[in-house]
Design a protein around this motif. Sequence first.
Motif, PDB file in Angstrom:
ATOM      1  N   ALA A 110       5.488   2.653  -2.097  1.00  9.26           N
ATOM      2  CA  ALA A 110       5.579   1.261  -1.646  1.00  9.26           C
ATOM      3  C   ALA A 110       6.335   1.132  -0.332  1.00  9.26           C
ATOM      4  O   ALA A 110       6.171   0.125   0.388  1.00  9.26           O
ATOM      5  CB  ALA A 110       6.240   0.408  -2.725  1.00  9.26           C
ATOM      6  N   GLY A 111       7.145   2.129  -0.009  1.00  4.10           N
ATOM      7  CA  GLY A 111       7.883   2.075   1.251  1.00  4.10           C
ATOM      8  C   GLY A 111       7.050   2.456   2.459  1.00  4.10           C
ATOM      9  O   GLY A 111       7.520   2.364   3.596  1.00  4.10           O
ATOM     10  N   ILE A 112       5.803   2.888   2.247  1.00  2.32           N
ATOM     11  CA  ILE A 112       4.912   3.266   3.351  1.00  2.32           C
ATOM     12  C   ILE A 112       4.039   2.061   3.678  1.00  2.32           C
ATOM     13  O   ILE A 112       3.203   1.648   2.872  1.00  2.32           O
ATOM     14  CB  ILE A 112       4.036   4.478   2.956  1.00  2.32           C
ATOM     15  N   ASN A 113       4.205   1.467   4.833  1.00  2.07           N
ATOM     16  CA  ASN A 113       3.514   0.224   5.186  1.00  2.07           C
ATOM     17  C   ASN A 113       2.061   0.450   5.582  1.00  2.07           C
ATOM     18  O   ASN A 113       1.182  -0.356   5.251  1.00  2.07           O
ATOM     19  CB  ASN A 113       4.257  -0.494   6.324  1.00  2.07           C
ATOM     20  N   ASP A 114       1.778   1.536   6.279  1.00  2.00           N
ATOM     21  CA  ASP A 114       0.422   1.791   6.728  1.00  2.00           C
ATOM     22  C   ASP A 114      -0.455   2.176   5.535  1.00  2.00           C
ATOM     23  O   ASP A 114      -0.145   3.128   4.800  1.00  2.00           O
ATOM     24  CB  ASP A 114       0.418   2.914   7.767  1.00  2.00           C
TER      25      ASP A 114
END
Length: 392
Positions: A110-114
């Motif tokens: 979830a911390g990866i935006n792309d």
Amino acid sequence: MGFVVFLLVLVGLNVWMTQRVLSAGPTLDHKGLLVAGIWVVPLMGALIARNQLRARTPLVDSEMPPPPPAAPAPATVDAAEVPALALGTCLRNANGWPVLEWPLVEGWLAGINDVQQRQHARLACHRAWLMHLRDAMGPYATLHETEDAFVLSTLEPGVLKATAAFIARSRRRIDQVLGALASPPAGAKSILVVFDDEADYYPYTAAYDADDGEAAFSGGMFVDAGCPHFVTRRDDLSRIEPVIVHELTHAALAHLQLPLWLDEGIAVNTEHRLTGAQRTEHTPQQMHRLHQDFWGDTEIQQFWAGTSFRRPDDGNKLSYDLARIIVEQLAKTWDPFAAFVASARRSDAGAQAAHEALGIDLGALVCALLHRDATPAWSPRPDTLPPPVTAA
């Protein structure tokens, strides 16, 4: 003198063949009968045992060297935008098998935006976990990866490739059969884990079985727990194929969160359509009588809730067959059926969707199929249904 020599040779042959039968491993059936035949019917019994040994597919050839060392299972998974995921913090032992705590993995993802980077990172987590599972399966296990699939097993290289090709072909055919209803996760690869035998298969599947009671035996299980994958036991490819199609259908429908009876009914019918495989233990007339004798007010509510599919008695096979029959009838007119499936909900076993899209009462439909008078007691009753069960 010649007779004595012949007798010694015969005894030696019987002893040698008996040892081969007893050490053949779990893929050889009816060992006791084969050993009895060796000693009761001289020469002929040994010949039959030899033919059975040649016909079986060995789990592992003891004289075959293990495959070349594979890349070691990683300790971390790297991704842009976030610190590396340390697998040791989310990898647990479940009945002897490594299982990732997928909620922790999802929290990291979830911390990866792309979106694309997140898909790549999720795939890397799947690959890393399978590599740990590969190591737990032993030195003969191989993780075979293609554009569409991961296949983990001790199968021979040629069979591994054929299985992966069959998965890719089946994914395309299932998409054609189900049309807009099918929606496999974007960027995901189908995962098949083939265990050598029941001694490995059942402890692994027990880690995902939420039932406290005795689980019904099955040829395969679709696991929708963080990392959707399906598992089966090692067998020849022709017997694994129906399991693959059945479980791939579950994967394609997982986004709809269907009632279990509908999910299984579609999967069984798709399996039959694409592989031609049908279990014919009983004639249709015998099955009809078994249905009439088994289903009552209590049992049919278990069917709508999905709990009857996990029964260890005849309720298990009758649940799958009743689901098959209902779906077969409803799907004869595809467009209304597809509208029903798209709106069916587990909370009421699809009752409201059936009224709105098909204009039918599900309980009345089953009564008609079993040639009995309609009764309101057979309609899904959301107020009395236990928590719905998901596909397996």
